[in-house]
Scaffold this active site. Structure first.
Site, PDB file in Angstrom:
ATOM      1  N   ALA A 256       9.821  -3.113   3.166  1.00 14.72           N
ATOM      2  CA  ALA A 256       9.608  -4.380   2.882  1.00 14.72           C
ATOM      3  C   ALA A 256       9.744  -4.913   4.774  1.00 14.72           C
ATOM      4  O   ALA A 256      10.620  -5.053   5.420  1.00 14.72           O
ATOM      5  CB  ALA A 256      10.586  -4.938   2.236  1.00 14.72           C
ATOM      6  N   ALA A 257       8.128  -5.293   5.147  1.00 12.53           N
ATOM      7  CA  ALA A 257       8.214  -5.876   6.585  1.00 12.53           C
ATOM      8  C   ALA A 257       6.656  -6.191   6.625  1.00 12.53           C
ATOM      9  O   ALA A 257       5.748  -6.142   6.158  1.00 12.53           O
ATOM     10  CB  ALA A 257       8.497  -4.545   7.601  1.00 12.53           C
TER      11      ALA A 257
ATOM     12  N   TYR B 175       5.992  -6.828  16.968  1.00 10.79           N
ATOM     13  CA  TYR B 175       6.119  -5.930  15.644  1.00 10.79           C
ATOM     14  C   TYR B 175       6.705  -4.590  16.000  1.00 10.79           C
ATOM     15  O   TYR B 175       7.605  -4.322  14.914  1.00 10.79           O
ATOM     16  CB  TYR B 175       4.463  -5.714  14.923  1.00 10.79           C
ATOM     17  CG  TYR B 175       4.670  -4.541  14.154  1.00 10.79           C
ATOM     18  CD1 TYR B 175       5.432  -4.569  13.033  1.00 10.79           C
ATOM     19  CD2 TYR B 175       3.720  -3.360  14.337  1.00 10.79           C
ATOM     20  CE1 TYR B 175       5.211  -3.632  12.210  1.00 10.79           C
ATOM     21  CE2 TYR B 175       3.653  -2.519  13.449  1.00 10.79           C
ATOM     22  CZ  TYR B 175       4.671  -2.592  12.296  1.00 10.79           C
ATOM     23  OH  TYR B 175       4.435  -1.503  11.414  1.00 10.79           O
TER      24      TYR B 175
ATOM     25  N   ASN C 202      11.987 -11.613   9.426  1.00 13.92           N
ATOM     26  CA  ASN C 202      12.117 -10.861   8.294  1.00 13.92           C
ATOM     27  C   ASN C 202      12.334  -9.519   8.338  1.00 13.92           C
ATOM     28  O   ASN C 202      13.055  -8.619   7.677  1.00 13.92           O
ATOM     29  CB  ASN C 202      10.485 -10.952   7.928  1.00 13.92           C
ATOM     30  CG  ASN C 202      10.367 -10.349   6.759  1.00 13.92           C
ATOM     31  OD1 ASN C 202      10.541 -10.574   5.186  1.00 13.92           O
ATOM     32  ND2 ASN C 202       9.800  -8.995   6.688  1.00 13.92           N
TER      33      ASN C 202
ATOM     34  N   THR D 256       2.816 -10.703   0.365  1.00 16.04           N
ATOM     35  CA  THR D 256       1.879  -9.702   0.760  1.00 16.04           C
ATOM     36  C   THR D 256       1.976  -8.558  -0.430  1.00 16.04           C
ATOM     37  O   THR D 256       2.854  -8.780  -1.482  1.00 16.04           O
ATOM     38  CB  THR D 256       1.906  -8.820   2.072  1.00 16.04           C
ATOM     39  OG1 THR D 256       3.106  -8.272   1.954  1.00 16.04           O
ATOM     40  CG2 THR D 256       1.919  -9.993   2.900  1.00 16.04           C
TER      41      THR D 256
ATOM     42  N   TYR E 242       1.036  -1.248  -0.161  1.00 10.26           N
ATOM     43  CA  TYR E 242       0.080  -0.137   0.024  1.00 10.26           C
ATOM     44  C   TYR E 242       0.684   1.328  -0.050  1.00 10.26           C
ATOM     45  O   TYR E 242       0.685   2.156  -1.031  1.00 10.26           O
ATOM     46  CB  TYR E 242      -0.922  -0.044   1.187  1.00 10.26           C
ATOM     47  CG  TYR E 242      -1.795   1.331   1.333  1.00 10.26           C
ATOM     48  CD1 TYR E 242      -2.016   2.010   0.328  1.00 10.26           C
ATOM     49  CD2 TYR E 242      -2.070   1.556   2.728  1.00 10.26           C
ATOM     50  CE1 TYR E 242      -3.059   3.042   0.606  1.00 10.26           C
ATOM     51  CE2 TYR E 242      -2.813   2.521   3.060  1.00 10.26           C
ATOM     52  CZ  TYR E 242      -3.391   3.355   2.076  1.00 10.26           C
ATOM     53  OH  TYR E 242      -4.135   4.707   2.261  1.00 10.26           O
TER      54      TYR E 242
END
Length: 329
Positions: A77-78, A144, A95, A37, A13
């Site tokens: 990127a995560a 996270y 990741n 994703t 997004y």
């Protein structure tokens, strides 16, 4: 001034909107994404696309060798699902932290010294006061947020040891469409698109987690338009590089409650939005609002959309894409 930029996670997004802004500004853009994703359809026309994983060091070295003289990297990127991070913390360390380590190594090897890191308000955890400033304590309450904070520490070390010029931009709740272009979070977990899915008939109701906060009704959040967010990233990557790691919160400095968002969606869409009252979710803070003074001072950033008009263009996108993007290229 145009340049060459690598956008990791650029099929998601926020990354895709930033990539679009870079292309429209006349830059050469390379998007890197593994598509676990995100969506291939989100990569803007005019950008090159590499499908691969930032944790793959051989792949990363090839990307940097094949595209000499990147002027900078914008790193999105995560994995970003808070709930999943609680039950699968190792996935987030591997990741988000391991991937960034591989990226920094590849940048160092290629002599690329400019980085913008897409961070999160989750690094702050439970705020002691609002609006939240960059000097606030960082006490993330989930893996996270902890993984993103660990990356910030890595970047600080890289700047001191190897002359990296970096800007981390923790942002709060992003929503909206960008000139008619909007992707979806995959999987979706953000309030405004979830409420819009109720208006579309894709969900029966919206769950409201707690109405017993020390607020007029429900918890309050700071919403930022994705186009304003993209502009901040462009300003950040244009900063003169040096051995400095600057952190700039991105937000509007005002907050709206869950109930205010739901009422706005009702008004914009003309649809009733059934609510299901649910208990509070763990340690959800009552209020999360950003102080963006550093971004204004250091980047010259001034968000142009500071109210819930953000809902209108998001609804326009959802109406024209009732199922979102369904390809992964």
């Amino acid at each position: 001034m145009s340049g060459k930029y690598l956008v990791t996670g650029g099929a998601g997004y926020v990354g895709s909107v930033v990539a679009q802004h870079l292309v429209e500004a006349g830059n050469e853009v390379v998007v890197l994404h593994n598509l676990s994703t995100g969506f291939r359809a989100g990569v803007p026309a005019g950008a090159s696309f590499y499908r691969g994983d930032i944790r793959d060091q051989d792949f990363m070295r090839k990307v940097f060798r094949g595209r000499l003289s990147f002027d900078g990297v914008l790193h999105f990127a995560a994995f970003s699902q808070v709930g999943e991070s609680v039950v699968k913390p190792e996935k987030y360390w591997d990741n988000n932290v391991g991937g960034t380590m591989a990226l920094l190594e590849a940048m160092r090897g290629a002599g690329v010294r400019r980085l913008v890191f897409s961070s999160t308000a989750a690094t702050y955890g439970e705020p002691e006061q609002v609006p939240i400033v960059e000097s606030a304590p960082t006490r993330p309450t989930n893996p996270y947020g902890a993984s993103k904070l660990a990356v910030d520490h890595m970047i600080t070390g890289e700047a001191a040891a190897h002359g990296l010029g970096a800007v981390s931009v923790p942002y709060f709740n992003v929503a909206g469409a960008n000139r008619g272009v909007r992707l979806v979070h995959d999987p979706e977990s953000h309030l405004i698109p979830l409420v819009l899915q109720v208006a579309q008939g894709r969900r029966e109701a919206i769950s409201v987690y707690g109405d017993d906060y020390p607020t007029p009704d429900t918890c309050v959040r700071d919403y930022i338009h994705v186009a304003d967010l993209a502009e901040a990233h462009l300003l950040a990557v244009r900063r003169r590089p040096g051995n400095e790691h600057l952190i700039c919160n991105l937000g509007n400095g005002n907050g709206f409650s869950v109930r205010e968002v739901v009422e706005t969606v009702r008004r914009v869409t003309g649809h009733p939005i059934p609510e299901i009252m649910a208990p509070r979710r763990g340690r959800d803070p009552a209020v999360l609002v950003a102080s963006a003074g550093t971004a204004r001072e250091k980047l010259g950033w001034n968000p142009s959309r500071a109210d819930l008009a953000i809902v209108s263009d998001a609804w326009e996108w959802h109406s024209s894409h009732p199922k979102g993007y369904d390809d992964r290229g």
